[in-house]
Structure formats: C-alpha cells, structure tokens
Scaffold this motif. Structure first.
Motif, PDB file in Angstrom:
ATOM      1  N   UNK A 172      31.287 -39.088  27.433  1.00 21.03           N
ATOM      2  CA  UNK A 172      32.399 -38.270  27.904  1.00 21.03           C
ATOM      3  C   UNK A 172      33.522 -38.175  26.872  1.00 21.03           C
ATOM      4  N   UNK A 173      33.626 -39.166  25.955  1.00 24.04           N
ATOM      5  CA  UNK A 173      34.698 -39.140  24.972  1.00 24.04           C
ATOM      6  C   UNK A 173      34.345 -38.155  23.866  1.00 24.04           C
ATOM      7  N   UNK A 174      35.386 -37.556  23.297  1.00 22.54           N
ATOM      8  CA  UNK A 174      35.189 -36.620  22.185  1.00 22.54           C
ATOM      9  C   UNK A 174      36.356 -36.781  21.223  1.00 22.54           C
ATOM     10  N   UNK A 175      36.101 -37.405  20.105  1.00 25.50           N
ATOM     11  CA  UNK A 175      37.136 -37.609  19.103  1.00 25.50           C
ATOM     12  C   UNK A 175      36.819 -36.788  17.863  1.00 25.50           C
ATOM     13  N   UNK A 176      37.858 -36.500  17.107  1.00 23.04           N
ATOM     14  CA  UNK A 176      37.701 -35.845  15.813  1.00 23.04           C
ATOM     15  C   UNK A 176      38.133 -36.818  14.733  1.00 23.04           C
ATOM     16  N   UNK A 177      37.449 -36.791  13.607  1.00 20.00           N
ATOM     17  CA  UNK A 177      37.709 -37.732  12.520  1.00 20.00           C
ATOM     18  C   UNK A 177      37.951 -36.940  11.238  1.00 20.00           C
ATOM     19  N   UNK A 178      39.089 -37.197  10.602  1.00 21.62           N
ATOM     20  CA  UNK A 178      39.463 -36.488   9.376  1.00 21.62           C
ATOM     21  C   UNK A 178      39.816 -37.501   8.300  1.00 21.62           C
ATOM     22  N   UNK A 179      39.249 -37.335   7.119  1.00 20.39           N
ATOM     23  CA  UNK A 179      39.497 -38.290   6.035  1.00 20.39           C
ATOM     24  C   UNK A 179      40.919 -38.139   5.502  1.00 20.39           C
ATOM     25  N   UNK A 180      41.636 -39.257   5.464  1.00 18.49           N
ATOM     26  CA  UNK A 180      42.995 -39.264   4.922  1.00 18.49           C
ATOM     27  C   UNK A 180      42.985 -39.671   3.448  1.00 18.49           C
ATOM     28  N   UNK A 181      41.881 -40.229   3.005  1.00 18.51           N
ATOM     29  CA  UNK A 181      41.643 -40.587   1.605  1.00 18.51           C
ATOM     30  C   UNK A 181      40.197 -40.197   1.306  1.00 18.51           C
ATOM     31  N   UNK A 182      39.791 -40.192   0.049  1.00 20.12           N
ATOM     32  CA  UNK A 182      38.347 -40.072  -0.201  1.00 20.12           C
ATOM     33  C   UNK A 182      37.636 -41.223   0.501  1.00 20.12           C
ATOM     34  N   UNK A 238      52.299 -37.606   2.925  1.00 21.51           N
ATOM     35  CA  UNK A 238      53.692 -37.968   2.768  1.00 21.51           C
ATOM     36  C   UNK A 238      54.192 -38.755   3.961  1.00 21.51           C
ATOM     37  N   UNK A 239      55.310 -39.445   3.791  1.00 24.15           N
ATOM     38  CA  UNK A 239      55.797 -40.326   4.845  1.00 24.15           C
ATOM     39  C   UNK A 239      56.218 -39.545   6.094  1.00 24.15           C
ATOM     40  N   UNK A 240      56.826 -38.375   5.915  1.00 22.34           N
ATOM     41  CA  UNK A 240      57.251 -37.588   7.081  1.00 22.34           C
ATOM     42  C   UNK A 240      56.037 -37.130   7.885  1.00 22.34           C
ATOM     43  N   UNK A 241      55.013 -36.624   7.192  1.00 19.57           N
ATOM     44  CA  UNK A 241      53.797 -36.180   7.881  1.00 19.57           C
ATOM     45  C   UNK A 241      53.110 -37.353   8.564  1.00 19.57           C
ATOM     46  N   UNK A 242      53.118 -38.504   7.906  1.00 17.54           N
ATOM     47  CA  UNK A 242      52.515 -39.716   8.470  1.00 17.54           C
ATOM     48  C   UNK A 242      53.156 -40.055   9.810  1.00 17.54           C
ATOM     49  N   UNK A 261      63.405 -45.688  -0.856  1.00 14.88           N
ATOM     50  CA  UNK A 261      63.208 -44.795  -1.991  1.00 14.88           C
ATOM     51  C   UNK A 261      62.017 -43.900  -1.684  1.00 14.88           C
ATOM     52  N   UNK A 262      62.247 -42.598  -1.758  1.00 12.80           N
ATOM     53  CA  UNK A 262      61.205 -41.615  -1.497  1.00 12.80           C
ATOM     54  C   UNK A 262      61.068 -40.728  -2.720  1.00 12.80           C
ATOM     55  N   UNK A 263      59.848 -40.589  -3.212  1.00 10.83           N
ATOM     56  CA  UNK A 263      59.584 -39.742  -4.374  1.00 10.83           C
ATOM     57  C   UNK A 263      58.456 -38.776  -4.042  1.00 10.83           C
ATOM     58  N   UNK A 264      58.718 -37.490  -4.211  1.00 13.76           N
ATOM     59  CA  UNK A 264      57.732 -36.445  -3.930  1.00 13.76           C
ATOM     60  C   UNK A 264      57.154 -36.575  -2.524  1.00 13.76           C
ATOM     61  N   UNK A 265      58.032 -36.924  -1.587  1.00 12.05           N
ATOM     62  CA  UNK A 265      57.637 -37.002  -0.195  1.00 12.05           C
ATOM     63  C   UNK A 265      56.985 -38.299   0.226  1.00 12.05           C
ATOM     64  N   UNK A 266      56.744 -39.200  -0.732  1.00 11.18           N
ATOM     65  CA  UNK A 266      56.095 -40.462  -0.417  1.00 11.18           C
ATOM     66  C   UNK A 266      57.096 -41.612  -0.455  1.00 11.18           C
ATOM     67  N   UNK A 267      56.996 -42.494   0.521  1.00  8.37           N
ATOM     68  CA  UNK A 267      57.845 -43.679   0.552  1.00  8.37           C
ATOM     69  C   UNK A 267      57.359 -44.646  -0.518  1.00  8.37           C
ATOM     70  N   UNK A 268      58.244 -44.978  -1.445  1.00  6.50           N
ATOM     71  CA  UNK A 268      57.895 -45.858  -2.560  1.00  6.50           C
ATOM     72  C   UNK A 268      58.281 -47.296  -2.277  1.00  6.50           C
ATOM     73  N   UNK A 269      59.454 -47.479  -1.642  1.00  3.07           N
ATOM     74  CA  UNK A 269      59.902 -48.843  -1.373  1.00  3.07           C
ATOM     75  C   UNK A 269      60.934 -48.861  -0.253  1.00  3.07           C
ATOM     76  N   UNK A 270      61.026 -50.010   0.394  1.00  2.00           N
ATOM     77  CA  UNK A 270      62.112 -50.315   1.328  1.00  2.00           C
ATOM     78  C   UNK A 270      62.986 -51.309   0.594  1.00  2.00           C
ATOM     79  N   UNK A 271      64.200 -50.904   0.297  1.00  2.00           N
ATOM     80  CA  UNK A 271      65.032 -51.642  -0.651  1.00  2.00           C
ATOM     81  C   UNK A 271      65.847 -52.764  -0.030  1.00  2.00           C
TER      82      UNK A 271
END
Length: 211
Positions: free
Chosen positions: A81-91, A164-168, A194-204
């Motif tokens: 009865x379950x139906x999930x979708x799976x999408x690769x977030x990395x290779x 990116x962190x916002x999309x995540x 610190x965020x660079x090119x949309x990615x979280x780099x560090x929590x300072x």
C-alpha cells in the motif's frame, strides 16, 4: 538529539558484512544527482554510496534521507500500500537484488545478517523520528536551527551533495521560502553563519535561542 553524534556512531558500527555478497550477486548501478529511482516489482535496492531523498508522490516535502546500506523497496515488498519516491541528492551507487537473492543473503545465510539488517532499519527509523520531532517545534526558527547543524554535517559527510541550505530546509519543512531566506540572511549578517554560493560553510558561534 545530537544527530551528528548519532550518525557518527552508526557509521562506526560493523554492519557491512553483507555488502560483498550484494556486490557479487546483485546488479550494480551508478546514478547522478536528481535521478529518480523507482523500485521494480520483485527487487530491492541497497544504497552503497550516496544519499536519496524520500518523498510521497504529489508532495515535495522530504520525509527523510536514506542512510548507508538502507534497502529501498523492502517496505514496498511487505506493505504494497505504501508508495514512496526516491531521488538522488548526491551521485549514488546502488545494488539491485531480487527478493530471492535478498532472502538468501539475509535470512538463509547467517543469523548475523538479520542483526545487520535490523540495525540499519532501526537507525533509519530513529533518524526519521528525529526529523519529524524537529518539525513539531514551537516556532519556525526552532525548526530551522537544528536543520543548520544537520545540513552542515551532511555536507561534510556527503561532499558531492549540491543542495543549498535554503532548499535543504524547505524540502524538509513547510516553511515559506521568504521566511527561510530572511532567517538565513539575518544569521549571516549577525556573523552566526557563513554561507557561500547558497551553501552553509560554517556555524561560527552559538546560535541565538530565539529569533
């Protein structure tokens, strides 16, 4: 719950004794980022490398992410009865095995394989419950705050991840794009992150308790 510590402990466990048999008897495939994997009837897929996002058809909200060695298609086998979708977030590297091969490796081969599989499923359940617990926090900021630590840890352990962190955050919550970007911008302006090119780099420094 300290997600980083929990995941680090999980990856330190010796629960990969079944992997050589999977690689020898199954069909190994590699997929790029954003590839959709739909388990074929009669088969189970093991994630050897990389991570998949788990979603429900018609709903973009991410239920969770697969962890190392997690089998997909197993839930569908025992609960059609379950139906999930799976999408690769990395290779990803995936091994596809038939139900018969799965039973041979995990049920008929040796008792320790059942322990390995059970451990994998238990930890996947714990991670999913932890994620849903975060979503039930009282404020939107209290939802975003632990997501920052989760994202930072994932970016360190899955270096090919491009999200990116916002999309995540938005993929895992019901928070609006405007609010997420506002919180991130304010934390960045305050020198907390610190965020660079949309990615979280560090929590300072220690993040504020309230927003």
């Amino acid at each position: 719950m300290d997600f980083a510590k929990l995941h680090s402990y999980y990856t330190s466990l010796k629960i990969d004794g079944h992997v050589p048999d999977l690689m020898a008897k199954g069909e190994v495939s590699e997929y790029p980022v954003n590839h959709h994997i739909k388990p074929a009837p009669g088969f189970i897929y093991f994630i050897i490398e990389g991570s998949l996002a788990i979603t429900v058809p018609g709903n973009e909200l991410t239920i969770g992410n697969t962890i190392e060695y997690m089998p997909i298609g197993l839930m569908e086998r025992y609960c059609p009865l379950v139906a999930f979708e799976y999408t690769s977030m990395t290779p990803v590297v995936v091994v596809k095995v038939s139900y018969e091969c799965f039973d041979e490796i995990f049920i008929h081969a040796a008792p320790e394989r059942v322990v390995e599989l059970t451990t994998i499923l238990i930890y996947m359940t714990i991670f999913s419950l932890d994620l849903h617990s975060e979503r039930r926090q009282l404020t939107s900021y209290q939802t975003i705050k632990p997501m920052l630590f989760r994202y930072l840890y994932r970016s360190q352990t899955h270096q090919n991840e491009r999200e990116g962190v916002a999309a995540f955050i938005m993929r895992r919550t019901n928070l609006s794009r405007t609010h997420v970007f506002r919180v991130l911008a304010d934390l960045k302006e305050g020198g907390y992150i610190t965020v660079e090119r949309g990615k979280l780099v560090s929590i300072n420094k220690t993040l504020p308790e309230d927003y």
